[in-house]
Motif scaffolding. Structure first.
Motif, PDB file in Angstrom:
ATOM      1  N   MET A 196       0.818  -1.215   0.000  1.00 14.86           N
ATOM      2  CA  MET A 196       0.000   0.000   0.000  1.00 14.86           C
ATOM      3  C   MET A 196       0.854   1.267   0.000  1.00 14.86           C
ATOM      4  N   LEU A 197       1.955   1.238   0.728  1.00 14.87           N
ATOM      5  CA  LEU A 197       2.815   2.420   0.769  1.00 14.87           C
ATOM      6  C   LEU A 197       3.403   2.730  -0.602  1.00 14.87           C
ATOM      7  N   GLY A 198       3.634   1.685  -1.393  1.00 12.64           N
ATOM      8  CA  GLY A 198       4.159   1.890  -2.735  1.00 12.64           C
ATOM      9  C   GLY A 198       3.212   2.687  -3.611  1.00 12.64           C
ATOM     10  N   PHE A 199       1.903   2.413  -3.493  1.00  9.15           N
ATOM     11  CA  PHE A 199       0.933   3.187  -4.263  1.00  9.15           C
ATOM     12  C   PHE A 199       0.980   4.657  -3.863  1.00  9.15           C
ATOM     13  N   HIS A 200       1.045   4.910  -2.570  1.00  9.27           N
ATOM     14  CA  HIS A 200       1.088   6.301  -2.108  1.00  9.27           C
ATOM     15  C   HIS A 200       2.430   6.958  -2.430  1.00  9.27           C
ATOM     16  N   ALA A 201       3.475   6.159  -2.604  1.00  4.89           N
ATOM     17  CA  ALA A 201       4.752   6.720  -3.053  1.00  4.89           C
ATOM     18  C   ALA A 201       4.628   7.257  -4.475  1.00  4.89           C
TER      19      ALA A 201
ATOM     20  N   VAL B 263      10.258   3.087   0.824  1.00  9.98           N
ATOM     21  CA  VAL B 263      10.878   2.012   1.617  1.00  9.98           C
ATOM     22  C   VAL B 263       9.961   1.503   2.726  1.00  9.98           C
ATOM     23  N   GLY B 264       8.815   2.180   2.904  1.00  7.31           N
ATOM     24  CA  GLY B 264       7.947   1.849   4.030  1.00  7.31           C
ATOM     25  C   GLY B 264       7.395   0.443   4.009  1.00  7.31           C
ATOM     26  N   ASP B 265       7.062  -0.072   2.803  1.00 13.22           N
ATOM     27  CA  ASP B 265       6.528  -1.431   2.718  1.00 13.22           C
ATOM     28  C   ASP B 265       7.522  -2.459   3.258  1.00 13.22           C
ATOM     29  N   PHE B 266       8.804  -2.221   3.013  1.00 10.81           N
ATOM     30  CA  PHE B 266       9.820  -3.147   3.530  1.00 10.81           C
ATOM     31  C   PHE B 266       9.835  -3.118   5.063  1.00 10.81           C
ATOM     32  N   GLY B 267       9.629  -1.930   5.638  1.00  6.31           N
ATOM     33  CA  GLY B 267       9.567  -1.825   7.081  1.00  6.31           C
ATOM     34  C   GLY B 267       8.368  -2.555   7.670  1.00  6.31           C
ATOM     35  N   VAL B 268       7.231  -2.456   6.986  1.00  6.59           N
ATOM     36  CA  VAL B 268       6.036  -3.159   7.458  1.00  6.59           C
ATOM     37  C   VAL B 268       6.246  -4.664   7.403  1.00  6.59           C
ATOM     38  N   ARG B 269       6.853  -5.148   6.322  1.00  4.76           N
ATOM     39  CA  ARG B 269       7.083  -6.587   6.202  1.00  4.76           C
ATOM     40  C   ARG B 269       8.064  -7.085   7.261  1.00  4.76           C
ATOM     41  N   ARG B 270       9.026  -6.238   7.606  1.00  3.29           N
ATOM     42  CA  ARG B 270      10.069  -6.663   8.535  1.00  3.29           C
ATOM     43  C   ARG B 270       9.643  -6.493   9.994  1.00  3.29           C
TER      44      ARG B 270
ATOM     45  N   THR C  25      11.730  18.102   7.379  1.00  2.00           N
ATOM     46  CA  THR C  25      12.234  16.839   6.828  1.00  2.00           C
ATOM     47  C   THR C  25      11.788  15.664   7.697  1.00  2.00           C
ATOM     48  N   MET C  26      11.917  15.807   8.995  1.00  2.00           N
ATOM     49  CA  MET C  26      11.467  14.765   9.914  1.00  2.00           C
ATOM     50  C   MET C  26       9.965  14.527   9.781  1.00  2.00           C
ATOM     51  N   LEU C  27       9.215  15.619   9.581  1.00  2.00           N
ATOM     52  CA  LEU C  27       7.772  15.505   9.420  1.00  2.00           C
ATOM     53  C   LEU C  27       7.414  14.650   8.213  1.00  2.00           C
ATOM     54  N   GLY C  28       8.085  14.909   7.096  1.00  2.00           N
ATOM     55  CA  GLY C  28       7.793  14.136   5.890  1.00  2.00           C
ATOM     56  C   GLY C  28       8.058  12.659   6.070  1.00  2.00           C
ATOM     57  N   LEU C  29       9.176  12.328   6.695  1.00  2.00           N
ATOM     58  CA  LEU C  29       9.531  10.927   6.899  1.00  2.00           C
ATOM     59  C   LEU C  29       8.591  10.241   7.883  1.00  2.00           C
ATOM     60  N   GLY C  30       8.062  11.013   8.842  1.00  2.00           N
ATOM     61  CA  GLY C  30       7.177  10.412   9.845  1.00  2.00           C
ATOM     62  C   GLY C  30       5.740  10.292   9.402  1.00  2.00           C
ATOM     63  N   LEU C  31       5.174  11.377   8.872  1.00  2.00           N
ATOM     64  CA  LEU C  31       3.758  11.370   8.501  1.00  2.00           C
ATOM     65  C   LEU C  31       3.453  10.461   7.317  1.00  2.00           C
ATOM     66  N   CYS C  32       4.421  10.265   6.445  1.00  2.00           N
ATOM     67  CA  CYS C  32       4.146   9.611   5.158  1.00  2.00           C
ATOM     68  C   CYS C  32       3.639   8.184   5.307  1.00  2.00           C
ATOM     69  N   VAL C  33       3.961   7.499   6.405  1.00  2.00           N
ATOM     70  CA  VAL C  33       3.575   6.092   6.535  1.00  2.00           C
ATOM     71  C   VAL C  33       2.188   5.923   7.131  1.00  2.00           C
ATOM     72  N   ILE C  34       1.653   6.969   7.754  1.00  2.00           N
ATOM     73  CA  ILE C  34       0.449   6.795   8.562  1.00  2.00           C
ATOM     74  C   ILE C  34      -0.795   6.585   7.709  1.00  2.00           C
ATOM     75  N   VAL C  35      -1.017   7.442   6.709  1.00  2.00           N
ATOM     76  CA  VAL C  35      -2.255   7.367   5.921  1.00  2.00           C
ATOM     77  C   VAL C  35      -2.378   6.050   5.156  1.00  2.00           C
ATOM     78  N   PRO C  36      -1.357   5.607   4.404  1.00  2.00           N
ATOM     79  CA  PRO C  36      -1.509   4.327   3.702  1.00  2.00           C
ATOM     80  C   PRO C  36      -1.778   3.166   4.653  1.00  2.00           C
ATOM     81  N   GLN C  37      -1.117   3.161   5.800  1.00  2.00           N
ATOM     82  CA  GLN C  37      -1.325   2.072   6.740  1.00  2.00           C
ATOM     83  C   GLN C  37      -2.701   2.148   7.413  1.00  2.00           C
ATOM     84  N   THR C  38      -3.268   3.345   7.497  1.00  2.00           N
ATOM     85  CA  THR C  38      -4.616   3.472   8.054  1.00  2.00           C
ATOM     86  C   THR C  38      -5.641   2.841   7.117  1.00  2.00           C
ATOM     87  N   PHE C  39      -5.502   3.092   5.818  1.00  2.00           N
ATOM     88  CA  PHE C  39      -6.381   2.431   4.851  1.00  2.00           C
ATOM     89  C   PHE C  39      -6.205   0.911   4.909  1.00  2.00           C
TER      90      PHE C  39
END
Length: 399
Positions: A133-138, A260-267, A302-316
């Motif tokens: 899912m994170l890949g689509f939002h990427a 790279v977020g999908d890899f983090g979710v899988r791991r 910069t920290m905001l972008g790296l942190g917020l970016c994973v939340i919405v795709p994972q919420t869906f």
């Protein structure tokens, strides 16, 4: 053959996310030009800007009803061209009523598009058996960067709105429409359109934590979108040119984090990724609030972008796991809170900034994003990690 169908479906859906990223960026980054073209007063502009997300919420609710009769892929196939043509209408008109109609159509159709895209993303993720899912939002973030760059070029070369929008529409409309031939969904959602009969199985009480998280995430996102430039220039004393950089940095880090977020979710699992993203985003707001200069503020964004970016795709994705038999309904309802957060975020920060201080105002989205930690367990519904070493679609799950 089934593996190939899913791969083609994944690629075509990624193209739709990319096209929507381009389209939305072209609209929001040229708002001053739209205001000048149609003579929209400063007092009337907030009404126009608020109408789009409100109508998008209506479009998302209507989509929930429509997908009880037709598949989300059908909705997406026709909503995306309408969104692109509405964008063209914004650039082609000359009177106030024309832009009002075009923005109204844009809002309604973008709600249907956002809902149906994420419905299909959740369905494909289930079929793959791993986080995608994170890949689509990427790809959406990549489209946003491309659209913002095109908007900059249009402004730099003093192009009319129509000429700024036309190349994107000419390329993306036929590409998205042709690509829609390969839309695919997983078995749980492809079994037939009768999902409307299962609407009652979506408990709002269970969905509410995810709705709150979605709102909090978009309050944070809209804060960056609407206030980063003003904050850097007025509070941190940057130049006008430097003040345009934080949003671009935010978009680039959003793209990198989602790539790279999908890899983090899988791991590590969805819960760990969402918790880490929430803490990093909250820390970013904290850095912005206490920054003594522009470059420290840039670090915070910069920290905001790296942190917020994973939340919405994972919420869906979490909504799809929570209600596997009615994921379309859950996603459509959850998508409405995307627009709630967008509507609340910008005026909230502006009001607090005027009444108190903009530094203090940054602490509010910080606290809201940090509150995501309270609801992190909602992301852990089994199978939460979509891991286990799967590298190919699970053909047994495909109808």
């Amino acid at each position: 053959m089934k593996d190939a169908r899913l791969r083609h479906g994944r690629a075509s859906l990624a193209l739709s996310f990319f096209a929507q990223g381009v389209t939305f960026a072209l609209l929001v980054t040229r708002i001053p030009a739209i205001q000048d073209r149609y003579g929209i007063s400063d007092g009337l502009l907030p009404v126009f800007l608020a109408a789009v997300p409100i109508l998008a919420g209506v479009g998302s609710v209507v989509t929930e009803k429509v997908v009880a009769r037709v598949r989300p892929g059908v909705v997406l196939r026709w909503a995306q061209p309408v969104v692109l043509l509405a964008l063209l209408g914004v650039g082609a008109g000359s009177r106030l009523w024309a832009v009002a109609v075009a923005l109204g159509v844009f809002g309604l159709s973008v709600g249907a598009l956002d809902a149906s895209m994420n419905m299909m993303g959740v369905s494909l993720q289930r079929a793959y058996g791993r986080s995608i899912m994170l890949g689509f939002h990427a790809t959406y973030s990549l489209g946003g960067i491309a659209g913002a760059s095109m908007a900059w070029a249009g402004a730099h070369w003093d192009l009319t709105l129509l000429m700024s929008y036309l190349p994107a529409v000419v390329v993306l409309l036929p590409a998205a429409f042709v690509g829609s031939r390969w839309y695919a969904e997983g078995a749980a959602e492809a079994a037939g359109p009768g999902e409307g009969a299962r609407v009652a199985s979506v408990s709002f009480r269970l969905l509410l934590p995810l709705c709150l998280v979605m709102s909090f995430a978009y309050i944070g996102d809209s804060t960056v979108s609407n206030w980063s430039a003003k904050y850097l220039q007025d509070v941190l004393g940057s130049s006008e040119q430097l003040s345009t950089v934080p949003y671009n940095v935010y978009m680039v880090t959003t793209l990198l984090g989602r790539a790279v977020g999908d890899f983090g979710v899988r791991r590590f699992g969805a819960v760990a990724v969402v918790r880490s993203g929430s803490v990093l985003a909250a820390a970013g707001f904290g850095v912005v609030a206490v920054a003594s200069g522009a470059w420290t503020g840039m670090l915070g964004f910069t920290m905001l972008g790296l942190g917020l970016c994973v939340i919405v795709p994972q919420t869906f994705a979490a909504a799809g796991r929570m209600f596997p038999g009615a994921s379309d309904t859950a996603v459509a309802r959850l998508n409405v809170f995307n627009y709630v957060g967008f509507l609340v975020g910008s005026p909230l920060v502006g009001a607090l900034g005027d009444a108190w201080s903009y530094r203090g105002a940054m602490l509010v989205p910080m606290a809201l994003v940090l509150a995501t930690l309270v609801y992190a367990r909602s992301f852990g519904a089994e199978p939460a990690r979509y891991g286990g070493g799967h590298e190919r679609p699970r053909t047994a799950d495909v109808g």
